[in-house]
Structure formats: C-alpha cells, structure tokens
Design a protein around this motif. Structure first.
Motif, short mmCIF file in Angstrom:
data_model
loop_
_atom_site.label_atom_id
_atom_site.label_comp_id
_atom_site.label_asym_id
_atom_site.label_seq_id
_atom_site.Cartn_x
_atom_site.Cartn_y
_atom_site.Cartn_z
N VAL A 104 0.91 -1.11 0.06
CA VAL A 104 0.06 -0.12 -0.10
C VAL A 104 0.92 1.28 0.13
O VAL A 104 1.79 1.48 0.79
CB VAL A 104 -0.98 -0.16 1.31
CG1 VAL A 104 -1.53 1.28 1.36
CG2 VAL A 104 -1.85 -1.20 1.17
N LEU A 105 0.57 2.13 -1.01
CA LEU A 105 1.39 3.31 -1.09
C LEU A 105 0.74 4.62 -0.54
O LEU A 105 1.24 5.79 -0.21
CB LEU A 105 1.94 3.60 -2.59
CG LEU A 105 2.96 2.37 -2.83
CD1 LEU A 105 3.41 2.89 -4.40
CD2 LEU A 105 4.11 2.50 -2.17
N THR A 106 -0.56 4.31 -0.58
CA THR A 106 -1.49 5.62 -0.24
C THR A 106 -2.80 5.22 0.62
O THR A 106 -3.04 4.08 0.65
CB THR A 106 -2.15 6.53 -1.56
OG1 THR A 106 -2.93 5.41 -2.12
CG2 THR A 106 -1.11 6.78 -2.58
N GLN A 109 -5.84 3.13 -0.33
CA GLN A 109 -5.90 1.94 -0.93
C GLN A 109 -6.65 1.01 -0.06
O GLN A 109 -7.00 -0.21 -0.11
CB GLN A 109 -4.54 1.61 -1.46
CG GLN A 109 -3.97 2.20 -2.69
CD GLN A 109 -2.62 1.67 -2.84
OE1 GLN A 109 -1.50 2.43 -2.79
NE2 GLN A 109 -2.35 0.46 -3.46
N VAL A 110 -6.77 1.39 1.30
CA VAL A 110 -7.40 0.63 2.21
C VAL A 110 -8.72 1.10 2.14
O VAL A 110 -9.19 2.25 2.07
CB VAL A 110 -6.67 1.10 3.70
CG1 VAL A 110 -7.53 0.14 4.79
CG2 VAL A 110 -5.49 0.57 3.90
N ASP A 111 -9.77 0.09 2.18
CA ASP A 111 -11.00 0.20 2.22
C ASP A 111 -11.69 1.12 3.10
O ASP A 111 -11.27 1.08 4.27
CB ASP A 111 -11.86 -1.14 2.16
CG ASP A 111 -13.30 -1.12 1.87
OD1 ASP A 111 -14.14 -0.51 2.84
OD2 ASP A 111 -13.45 -1.67 0.95
N TYR A 248 -6.23 -1.78 -5.44
CA TYR A 248 -4.81 -1.22 -6.68
C TYR A 248 -5.30 -0.37 -7.64
O TYR A 248 -6.11 -0.63 -8.18
CB TYR A 248 -4.32 -2.65 -7.01
CG TYR A 248 -3.71 -3.45 -5.76
CD1 TYR A 248 -2.56 -2.94 -5.02
CD2 TYR A 248 -4.27 -4.45 -5.16
CE1 TYR A 248 -2.07 -3.77 -4.16
CE2 TYR A 248 -3.66 -5.30 -4.09
CZ TYR A 248 -2.45 -4.87 -3.59
OH TYR A 248 -2.01 -5.48 -2.68
N LYS A 249 -4.49 0.46 -7.85
CA LYS A 249 -4.64 1.44 -8.93
C LYS A 249 -3.88 1.17 -10.23
O LYS A 249 -2.80 0.83 -10.12
CB LYS A 249 -4.57 2.93 -8.30
CG LYS A 249 -5.32 3.15 -7.22
CD LYS A 249 -5.14 4.73 -6.57
CE LYS A 249 -6.09 4.97 -5.54
NZ LYS A 249 -5.77 6.18 -4.71
#
Length: 249
Positions: A104-106, A109-111, A248-249
């Motif tokens: 996770v980078l941002t 990204q966590v629900d 994920y983006k």
C-alpha cells in the motif's frame, strides 16, 4: 509483479514514512502536553489546522466519512498522531510483502470501511476531560479499574487516569516511593477480553500525551504516538484490511 518491483515499492514507502515521521514536532507530544487550553473552533477545525501532526489523520477521517461526527456537539476524540497511523500501514505492508502481494502506497488503498471501523474506537459521545475520569492502575485493576466506555463504533473500551508514583532518594541513597503522588496521565485502552478485564494481556493501553484540548464542540486528547499503533491491534487491522481487499490503482 516481480520481487524487484516489490522491493522498490517498499523502499519508496519507507522513505515516505521517514519523511512524515521527521516532520512531526516531538514537543507537542511531551507528557502533560504543550497546547492552548481552549481552541476557537471545532474538533475538525483543530485537526485540519495541525497538519504537522494530523495530516494523515485528517485524510482517513475524510475517507471514513466521520467528519460530521467530529463536528457534532458534545464529542470526545482521542486523536492518534500520524506516526501511529504510519506504523499500522508499515506493518500491513510487511504482511502483504511476505505473502507476495503489492504493498500500500496511499491511504485510500485501504477500504474506507476499515478506516471507519478502527477510527470509531477513538470517538465518544459527550465530553470527557481528565478530571471526569476515575483512577486506573493497569497493574491493580481490581482496585483502580478506570471506567468502561462504549465507543462511537460500539467497541468496549476503557478510559482511566494513571496516577504515577513519586520516586526519590534520601541522603543515604535509599529509594523512596510515594504511591500515586506523581503526575496524572489519561489512558485509552482497548479491551481484548471483556470477560476477564484486569488479567495480563486483557487490554492494550494507549497513553495520552496532551489532554483536555477544549474546542467549541468537544474535547481532544492527543495520544502519545511512540507507544501507540493505530487500531491498537496490528493483527486485527491487517486482517480487516486484507479481508476487505486492498484497492490497487
């Protein structure tokens, strides 16, 4: 995603973590606190105006949809500092990396439901300042148990004031202890086992660094980030984030 890419992503995350940690002002988190006793604004106004320590916190408040709750009249908020949030994300990424998943980078990204679930543990209806809370002795909870509270999210929690001892030495070099005569420190505690509160390992304590920051709609108690990880239990936070699915983006 190959192993090299995983390593590069983790290095980027660690770099960002270091930058964010270095930007925080340590003096704000000294015991007994350095802050204005009264803030002319709401709880959310205060959080937004302290990006030096609450930038990530403000972001997850927005993601969780809890801003309106913290703007309502009569609210107590135990505010976790950004380093506490970053520690939880770091441990999540360690777990993801270990099982071969992208990290996770941002924060988004966590629900959002995960942020809401765990952030709700720090929010309480009505206003509670240190003088309103009974004594807590984490080593003797049968005598000084603090007080049980239900958080905004319906979680069983404990809030108490720890009365520290005064320790000194006399002229002969003998240690002298005056029990419960020292400074008082507020604690927010997560109850792991409601049926056995007070036994070893039954609660996870989060000490407050700066208490009784009064706002126009409630009060803020800033948690000591060195001794707290967001969500109290890293395992619970990791399981929730993983089960809800990483975005994920």
């Amino acid at each position: 995603m190959n192993m090299k890419t995983h390593i590069i992503k983790n290095l980027i995350f660690v770099g960002l973590l270091g930058f964010l940690l270095s930007s925080c002002q340590d003096k704000y988190f000294e015991d007994s606190g350095i802050h204005d006793a009264v803030y002319d604004g709401t709880v959310m106004d205060y959080i937004k105006n302290r990006p030096d320590v609450f930038d990530s916190l403000n972001t997850i408040i927005q993601l969780s949809g809890l801003e309106s709750v913290l703007d309502q009249e009569g609210v107590t908020f135990f505010a976790p500092g950004d380093p506490s949030i970053r520690k939880a994300l770091y441990e999540l990424n360690e777990n993801l990396f270990a099982i071969g998943r992208d990290t996770v980078l941002t924060l988004d990204q966590v629900d959002p439901s995960v942020w809401r679930e765990y952030l709700s543990m720090y929010i309480y209806n009505d206003t509670y300042v240190l003088k309103d809370i009974p004594q807590l002795d984490t080593l003797n909870m049968n005598i000084f148990p603090g007080q049980g509270f239900i958080s905004y999210g319906g979680q069983n929690m404990n809030i108490g004031v720890n009365y520290n001892d005064v320790i000194s030495e006399n002229s002969s070099g003998q240690k002298q202890v005056v029990k419960y005569a020292g400074y008082r420190q507020l604690f927010l505690s997560y109850i792991l086992d409601i049926s056995n509160v007070g036994s070893f390992g039954s609660i996870i304590n989060a000490p407050v660094a700066s208490s009784d920051i009064r706002t126009t709609n409630g009060v803020i108690h800033a948690l000591e980030y060195r001794r707290h990880t967001f969500g109290f239990s890293s395992a619970n936070f990791i399981n929730s984030a993983y089960s809800k699915g990483i975005i994920y983006k």
